[in-house]
Design a protein around this motif. Sequence first.
Motif, PDB file in Angstrom:
ATOM      1  N   GLU A  65      -4.218   6.623 -18.055  1.00 14.11           N
ATOM      2  CA  GLU A  65      -5.196   6.576 -16.964  1.00 14.11           C
ATOM      3  C   GLU A  65      -4.893   5.418 -16.005  1.00 14.11           C
ATOM      4  N   SER A  66      -4.523   4.281 -16.578  1.00 19.92           N
ATOM      5  CA  SER A  66      -4.166   3.129 -15.746  1.00 19.92           C
ATOM      6  C   SER A  66      -2.940   3.418 -14.902  1.00 19.92           C
ATOM      7  N   LEU A  67      -1.966   4.078 -15.496  1.00 19.27           N
ATOM      8  CA  LEU A  67      -0.757   4.447 -14.745  1.00 19.27           C
ATOM      9  C   LEU A  67      -1.084   5.415 -13.619  1.00 19.27           C
ATOM     10  N   ALA A  68      -1.983   6.360 -13.866  1.00 26.90           N
ATOM     11  CA  ALA A  68      -2.376   7.320 -12.831  1.00 26.90           C
ATOM     12  C   ALA A  68      -3.068   6.591 -11.677  1.00 26.90           C
ATOM     13  N   GLU A  69      -3.931   5.614 -12.002  1.00 24.89           N
ATOM     14  CA  GLU A  69      -4.595   4.829 -10.959  1.00 24.89           C
ATOM     15  C   GLU A  69      -3.587   4.012 -10.161  1.00 24.89           C
ATOM     16  N   LEU A  70      -2.629   3.420 -10.856  1.00 30.44           N
ATOM     17  CA  LEU A  70      -1.594   2.648 -10.166  1.00 30.44           C
ATOM     18  C   LEU A  70      -0.769   3.529  -9.239  1.00 30.44           C
ATOM     19  N   LYS A  71      -0.470   4.732  -9.694  1.00 37.06           N
ATOM     20  CA  LYS A  71       0.298   5.669  -8.859  1.00 37.06           C
ATOM     21  C   LYS A  71      -0.473   5.991  -7.585  1.00 37.06           C
ATOM     22  N   THR A  72      -1.779   6.220  -7.715  1.00 39.43           N
ATOM     23  CA  THR A  72      -2.621   6.509  -6.554  1.00 39.43           C
ATOM     24  C   THR A  72      -2.637   5.317  -5.594  1.00 39.43           C
ATOM     25  N   ASP A  73      -2.776   4.116  -6.148  1.00 33.34           N
ATOM     26  CA  ASP A  73      -2.779   2.914  -5.313  1.00 33.34           C
ATOM     27  C   ASP A  73      -1.456   2.745  -4.572  1.00 33.34           C
ATOM     28  N   VAL A  74      -0.350   2.981  -5.242  1.00 34.88           N
ATOM     29  CA  VAL A  74       0.965   2.851  -4.617  1.00 34.88           C
ATOM     30  C   VAL A  74       1.129   3.891  -3.510  1.00 34.88           C
ATOM     31  N   GLU A  75       0.646   5.095  -3.730  1.00 37.31           N
ATOM     32  CA  GLU A  75       0.740   6.132  -2.696  1.00 37.31           C
ATOM     33  C   GLU A  75      -0.084   5.755  -1.465  1.00 37.31           C
ATOM     34  N   ARG A  76      -1.271   5.179  -1.684  1.00 41.09           N
ATOM     35  CA  ARG A  76      -2.090   4.726  -0.554  1.00 41.09           C
ATOM     36  C   ARG A  76      -1.400   3.601   0.210  1.00 41.09           C
ATOM     37  N   LEU A  77      -0.829   2.660  -0.530  1.00 33.53           N
ATOM     38  CA  LEU A  77      -0.120   1.558   0.125  1.00 33.53           C
ATOM     39  C   LEU A  77       1.072   2.068   0.925  1.00 33.53           C
ATOM     40  N   ASP A  78       1.769   3.026   0.379  1.00 34.05           N
ATOM     41  CA  ASP A  78       2.926   3.595   1.075  1.00 34.05           C
ATOM     42  C   ASP A  78       2.489   4.248   2.390  1.00 34.05           C
ATOM     43  N   ALA A  79       1.379   4.987   2.354  1.00 33.54           N
ATOM     44  CA  ALA A  79       0.862   5.622   3.572  1.00 33.54           C
ATOM     45  C   ALA A  79       0.426   4.560   4.586  1.00 33.54           C
ATOM     46  N   SER A  80      -0.187   3.489   4.089  1.00 31.87           N
ATOM     47  CA  SER A  80      -0.628   2.412   4.977  1.00 31.87           C
ATOM     48  C   SER A  80       0.558   1.714   5.638  1.00 31.87           C
ATOM     49  N   ILE A  81       1.596   1.480   4.877  1.00 28.41           N
ATOM     50  CA  ILE A  81       2.803   0.840   5.414  1.00 28.41           C
ATOM     51  C   ILE A  81       3.447   1.739   6.459  1.00 28.41           C
ATOM     52  N   GLU A  82       3.457   3.028   6.200  1.00 29.10           N
ATOM     53  CA  GLU A  82       4.047   3.965   7.158  1.00 29.10           C
ATOM     54  C   GLU A  82       3.278   3.942   8.477  1.00 29.10           C
ATOM     55  N   LYS A  83       1.931   3.886   8.404  1.00 34.33           N
ATOM     56  CA  LYS A  83       1.124   3.792   9.629  1.00 34.33           C
ATOM     57  C   LYS A  83       1.413   2.490  10.368  1.00 34.33           C
ATOM     58  N   SER A  84       1.555   1.400   9.615  1.00 30.80           N
ATOM     59  CA  SER A  84       1.852   0.110  10.239  1.00 30.80           C
ATOM     60  C   SER A  84       3.206   0.143  10.928  1.00 30.80           C
ATOM     61  N   ASP A  85       4.183   0.784  10.299  1.00 28.20           N
ATOM     62  CA  ASP A  85       5.503   0.909  10.911  1.00 28.20           C
ATOM     63  C   ASP A  85       5.423   1.680  12.223  1.00 28.20           C
ATOM     64  N   ASP A  86       4.622   2.757  12.230  1.00 28.02           N
ATOM     65  CA  ASP A  86       4.457   3.540  13.453  1.00 28.02           C
ATOM     66  C   ASP A  86       3.804   2.704  14.554  1.00 28.02           C
ATOM     67  N   LYS A  87       2.775   1.938  14.186  1.00 27.85           N
ATOM     68  CA  LYS A  87       2.097   1.083  15.172  1.00 27.85           C
ATOM     69  C   LYS A  87       3.052   0.023  15.710  1.00 27.85           C
ATOM     70  N   PHE A  88       3.846  -0.574  14.826  1.00 23.71           N
ATOM     71  CA  PHE A  88       4.786  -1.590  15.264  1.00 23.71           C
ATOM     72  C   PHE A  88       5.835  -0.995  16.200  1.00 23.71           C
ATOM     73  N   ASP A  89       6.315   0.201  15.871  1.00 20.06           N
ATOM     74  CA  ASP A  89       7.316   0.845  16.722  1.00 20.06           C
ATOM     75  C   ASP A  89       6.740   1.142  18.103  1.00 20.06           C
ATOM     76  N   THR A  90       5.503   1.606  18.144  1.00 19.84           N
ATOM     77  CA  THR A  90       4.838   1.870  19.427  1.00 19.84           C
ATOM     78  C   THR A  90       4.687   0.572  20.220  1.00 19.84           C
ATOM     79  N   TYR A  91       4.277  -0.503  19.551  1.00 16.52           N
ATOM     80  CA  TYR A  91       4.129  -1.802  20.200  1.00 16.52           C
ATOM     81  C   TYR A  91       5.469  -2.289  20.745  1.00 16.52           C
TER      82      TYR A  91
END
Length: 75
Positions: free
Chosen positions: A12-38
């Motif tokens: 269960e802990s591993l599943a939660e960690l996987k979800t957290d990592v996926e959210r962080l990955d999506a957040s980083i991707e959005k930040s990369d897009d914003k930085f590229d636009t800037y």
Amino acid sequence: MSQEEFQKQVLESLAELKTDVERLDASIEKSDDKFDTYRQATQSLVNLAFGLIASATNHSGIRSFQKIVGRDRLN
């Protein structure tokens, strides 16, 4: 705590960690897009500024040349 309960908690802990990592990955991707636009917007502004400076310099140079040769027709 039995071995099975411990394994279940670990999974269960591993599943939660996987979800957290996926959210962080999506957040980083959005930040990369914003930085590229800037970055692109900043480069466009720099290009515009240099273009305006070059145009003003060129216009000023032409006016000076016309005054030197006695042909000031831009008034």
